[in-house]
Design a protein around this motif. Structure first.
Motif, PDB file in Angstrom:
ATOM      1  N   SER A   1       2.645   1.858   5.757  1.00 24.20           N
ATOM      2  CA  SER A   1       1.871   1.356   4.619  1.00 24.20           C
ATOM      3  C   SER A   1       1.016   2.429   3.967  1.00 24.20           C
ATOM      4  CB  SER A   1       1.029   0.152   5.075  1.00 24.20           C
ATOM      5  OG  SER A   1       0.332  -0.439   4.006  1.00 24.20           O
ATOM      6  N   MET A   2      -0.254   2.097   3.747  1.00 31.86           N
ATOM      7  CA  MET A   2      -1.134   2.943   2.955  1.00 31.86           C
ATOM      8  C   MET A   2      -1.638   4.172   3.717  1.00 31.86           C
ATOM      9  SD  MET A   2      -4.375   1.764   0.688  1.00 31.86           S
ATOM     10  CE  MET A   2      -3.647   0.675  -0.521  1.00 31.86           C
ATOM     11  N   CYS A   3      -1.265   4.319   4.969  1.00 33.83           N
ATOM     12  CA  CYS A   3      -1.648   5.552   5.671  1.00 33.83           C
ATOM     13  C   CYS A   3      -0.884   6.733   5.097  1.00 33.83           C
ATOM     14  CB  CYS A   3      -1.371   5.451   7.167  1.00 33.83           C
ATOM     15  SG  CYS A   3      -1.717   7.000   8.020  1.00 33.83           S
ATOM     16  N   ILE A   4       0.341   6.499   4.626  1.00 31.65           N
ATOM     17  CA  ILE A   4       1.187   7.608   4.186  1.00 31.65           C
ATOM     18  C   ILE A   4       1.525   7.528   2.704  1.00 31.65           C
ATOM     19  CG2 ILE A   4       3.317   6.499   4.993  1.00 31.65           C
ATOM     20  CD1 ILE A   4       3.050  10.145   5.556  1.00 31.65           C
ATOM     21  N   ALA A   5       1.329   6.345   2.126  1.00 34.61           N
ATOM     22  CA  ALA A   5       1.466   6.188   0.668  1.00 34.61           C
ATOM     23  C   ALA A   5       2.776   6.720   0.119  1.00 34.61           C
ATOM     24  CB  ALA A   5       0.278   6.843  -0.044  1.00 34.61           C
ATOM     25  N   MET A   6       3.872   6.424   0.832  1.00 29.66           N
ATOM     26  CA  MET A   6       5.191   6.787   0.296  1.00 29.66           C
ATOM     27  C   MET A   6       6.098   5.558   0.287  1.00 29.66           C
ATOM     28  SD  MET A   6       6.769   9.027   3.472  1.00 29.66           S
ATOM     29  CE  MET A   6       8.410   9.062   2.753  1.00 29.66           C
ATOM     30  N   ASN A   7       5.463   4.386   0.256  1.00 26.65           N
ATOM     31  CA  ASN A   7       6.220   3.140   0.399  1.00 26.65           C
ATOM     32  C   ASN A   7       5.756   2.062  -0.578  1.00 26.65           C
ATOM     33  OD1 ASN A   7       3.684   2.355   1.577  1.00 26.65           O
ATOM     34  ND2 ASN A   7       4.383   3.372   3.439  1.00 26.65           N
ATOM     35  N   GLY A   8       5.010   2.477  -1.584  1.00 27.27           N
ATOM     36  CA  GLY A   8       4.507   1.515  -2.572  1.00 27.27           C
ATOM     37  C   GLY A   8       3.067   1.110  -2.329  1.00 27.27           C
ATOM     38  N   ASP A   9       2.586   1.232  -1.088  1.00 24.14           N
ATOM     39  CA  ASP A   9       1.186   0.891  -0.791  1.00 24.14           C
ATOM     40  C   ASP A   9       0.348   2.147  -0.985  1.00 24.14           C
ATOM     41  OD1 ASP A   9       2.304  -1.480  -0.070  1.00 24.14           O
ATOM     42  OD2 ASP A   9       2.002  -1.230   2.093  1.00 24.14           O
ATOM     43  N   GLN A  10      -0.484   2.162  -2.002  1.00 23.78           N
ATOM     44  CA  GLN A  10      -1.270   3.372  -2.231  1.00 23.78           C
ATOM     45  C   GLN A  10      -2.507   3.106  -3.067  1.00 23.78           C
ATOM     46  OE1 GLN A  10       2.223   5.096  -4.235  1.00 23.78           O
ATOM     47  NE2 GLN A  10       0.810   5.690  -5.865  1.00 23.78           N
ATOM     48  N   LEU A  11      -3.457   4.023  -2.949  1.00 22.57           N
ATOM     49  CA  LEU A  11      -4.666   3.960  -3.765  1.00 22.57           C
ATOM     50  C   LEU A  11      -4.350   4.442  -5.169  1.00 22.57           C
ATOM     51  CD1 LEU A  11      -7.287   5.534  -1.310  1.00 22.57           C
ATOM     52  CD2 LEU A  11      -6.901   3.098  -1.797  1.00 22.57           C
TER      53      LEU A  11
END
Lengths: 475, 199
Positions: A413-423
């Protein structure tokens, strides 16, 4: 001669000893594979006509580039990013071609690679474990020698089940005492990294010892070992004990029957011998630890949550002054500023650091009966489908959604932000993940690392909050 | 891998400590299944700033990156050295490197050159004063040659040096140990079976 835990595991896996001209050849018991760091390694195997030497010592999952969005009507998780989809399809094809078991997206055992290894009982004391992922250090919580490798080395292990390794030095991190209410394993490791710095563990394998470590659950120990790499140490170990054995017993791949008794007897010989020496020792007092938070752009830039952001002008070292100045500019923070009450946009609860069932229980206990502050987005992302199922069985998903948080599918998820989940650029997040590097959670995004308790308390306040106030603990 | 013995080229300084692999190549570029084009993504977010050093004309064709201490910390992504090589760098000079980055770099022929803090400071000043600073590397002699004639020795482990100079393939070297690996497996019962049915 007395040996440390690390030395025992290392010695038991030497296929060919090091000499003046070459490093040691080390046997690998368990190789974890995921979609991002493996495709080019499989390509090398194919180019050279090689097979995977031990598919039975290898297991693959999908986690980094996978969406965590809700399932479609057919029960599957749609992958709308064409490049990510191709990468995932490539992993399926590679696993099929080379006979490697794979936990595909959305299936019952899929999840973050460092959550599922232990969950399935694949991770066991005394093993050598590698993965093309730096947070492989997580598995050291079981007394395994576990470390991240690059894609070339992924190819080496696939083809030969071995790695060429220079022996690292050892560092004992002794944490004595008892944590105060509101203070967690995450705060211990953030305090350690703040103390020794992001490069302090370079060249070392860490062993965490002391009464504070002994009293931690396995999930908490995984949180600690997970972030060893954030101090620069490829691996961090904790000696196996009754807590370890109890947690592992009955898991799908744990030994059964007489084999279990035999394994436990062997595992009991692993802890460092009395009188064993380390190249370096760091001591920390758990009694005086407060909840920690980072203010900068690496995990070493951390402080007690009631602290003030340090001033670049006060740094003795020129290089540190520049680095801190750059970090504060990126973070939009001023020297001497307090972080308590700093407004935030997003709270992320998840990642291989803090997405296990106990993390979710801790966050749910804070959120239960409360509401997320208006305008704040809260993502709760379980580390695996198993964690998700367990949380749902306990009604935690209801707690999160009732509070106004998003309950999502398992993944990085948003830990790596390469899957659509991002700030979004400029947004502030309090995250339970492991890296606050520039852009880590999305280009221009600004991350404060903290514990699940701090994250949950912050979600309610909409501002960085000291969970001890919610808990009624005197600060 | 092509053998590496000596090379020379322009140096570019990035005097920032703890440059992490997320800066070297952000995660959104890791969805690929090959290595093509990663040089374009090198320091992508920093390159969005026109002032950034790699956007300056003299950076084109630079072969040596001079960087602050603990270069390459963070993730294990081998895309970091692939991107540096893709841009044209053949060496990175720093006071020390993150362990995984160093391993990855050496396996791809990107030379991590460790110098002391004073030398690093001098190199950074040199690059600031003369953007066309030329450095050369003699791997056989383990020397970094400065424009002022200084010869700075640097360490490298014997095995990596041998592999780089002779273009030795480490996978091939490991494969040649097949008998020793089989003997190890025969002596040690399997600790786990990921394919076990009913598990």
């Amino acid at each position: 001669m007395p040996k440390t835990l690390f030395e025992k595991v290392w010695d038991a896996h030497v296929v060919q000893a090091a000499d003046d001209q070459s490093p040691a050849t080390l046997y690998i018991d368990l190789h974890l594979v995921h979609e991002v760091t493996s495709p080019q390694a499989f390509t090398v195997l194919r180019e050279r006509g090689l097979r995977v030497r031990r598919p039975d010592h290898t297991v693959a999952t999908m986690d980094h580039s996978t969406p965590t969005t809700p399932r479609g009507a057919d029960g599957t998780i749609p992958v709308t990013d064409a490049v990510a989809r191709k990468q995932l399809e490539q992993l399926v094809a590679n696993c099929r071609e080379f006979g490697i078991p794979l936990f595909e997206l959305g299936t019952a055992n899929q999840g973050i690679v460092h959550v599922i290894g232990p969950e399935q009982g694949l991770t066991q004391p005394g093993m050598t474990i590698v993965c093309g992922d730096s947070h492989t250090s997580t598995h050291g919580a079981f007394g395994a020698l576990a470390f991240g490798i690059g894609t070339s080395e992924v190819g080496h292990v696939l083809a030969t089940q071995c790695l060429l390794q220079n022996k690292p030095k050892t560092c004992e991190i002794r944490v004595e005492g008892q944590l105060q209410p509101g203070v967690t394993a995450k705060d211990i490791i953030l305090a350690i990294i703040a103390e020794i710095g992001v490069g302090g563990g370079t060249g070392y394998v860490l062993e965490y010892t002391g009464s504070a470590i002994r009293s931690l659950s396995m999930e908490e120990r995984m949180t600690i070992c997970n972030m060893s790499i954030e101090a620069g140490a490829r691996a961090g170990l904790i000696a196996p004990d009754e807590t370890t054995f109890e947690w592992l017993k009955g898991r799908p791949h744990a030994p059964k029957g007489a084999a279990w008794d035999q394994a436990v007897a062997e595992w009991r010989t692993l802890p460092s011998d009395p009188g064993a020496t380390y190249d370096h020792t760091v001591v920390l007092d758990a009694n005086t630890l407060a909840p920690m938070i980072t203010y900068g752009t690496n995990p070493g830039m951390g402080m007690p949550i009631t602290g003030r952001v340090p001033s670049p002008a006060a740094q003795a070292d020129h290089s540190q002054r520049i680095a801190l100045d750059k970090a504060l500019q990126y973070m939009g923070l001023e020297p001497e500023q307090a972080l308590l009450d700093h407004p935030i946009d997003v709270v992320f609860i998840g990642s291989c650091t803090n997405s296990r069932i106990t993390d979710l229980r801790a966050a749910a206990d804070i959120l239960r009966g409360n509401q997320v502050a208006p305008g704040v987005r809260v993502l709760v992302v379980p580390g695996s489908q198993q964690v998700k199922a367990q949380a749902e069985a306990e009604g935690l998903d209801q707690v999160f959604t009732a509070a106004g948080a998003e309950w999502r599918e398992a993944g990085c998820s948003m830990c790596i932000a390469m899957n659509g989940d991002q700030l979004q650029p400029g947004q502030y997040a309090v995250s339970t993940s492991n890296r606050n590097f520039e852009g880590r959670q999305g280009r221009g995004g600004r991350t404060f690392l903290a514990s699940p308790l701090t994250a949950a308390a912050t979600a309610i306040a909409g501002r960085i909050a000291d969970v001890r106030e919610l808990l009624g603990v005197a600060v | 891998m092509e053998p590496i013995t000596t090379f020379a080229g322009r140096a570019v300084a990035l005097p920032i400590e703890n440059i992490d692999t997320d800066q070297i190549i952000p995660a959104r570029f890791l969805k690929v299944t090959d290595k093509a084009g990663l040089g374009d993504a090198l320091f992508s977010d920093w390159r969005a700033n026109p002032e950034f050093i790699l956007n300056q004309p003299h950076a084109a064709g630079a072969k040596i990156l001079v960087a602050g201490h603990n270069f390459g910390c963070g993730s294990s992504r081998e895309h970091a050295p692939w991107a540096l090589l893709g841009f044209g760098f053949q060496a990175v000079v720093s006071t020390y490197f993150a362990d995984i980055f160093r391993n990855n770099a050496l396996k791809n022929g990107l030379l991590p050159i460790v110098v002391d803090a004073a030398t690093l400071d001098q190199l950074i000043s040199m690059c600031a004063e003369d953007p066309d600073t030329l450095l050369s590397v003699d791997l056989e002699q383990q020397l970094l040659l400065l424009p002022d004639g200084r010869r700075v020795p640097f360490p490298i482990d014997a095995f990596s040096k041998h592999c780089l100079i002779h273009g030795v393939d480490q996978l091939g070297y490991l494969q040649a140990q097949a008998a020793a690996i089989a003997a190890y497996e025969a002596r040690h019962p399997d600790r786990v079976n990921t394919l076990a049915a009913g598990a």
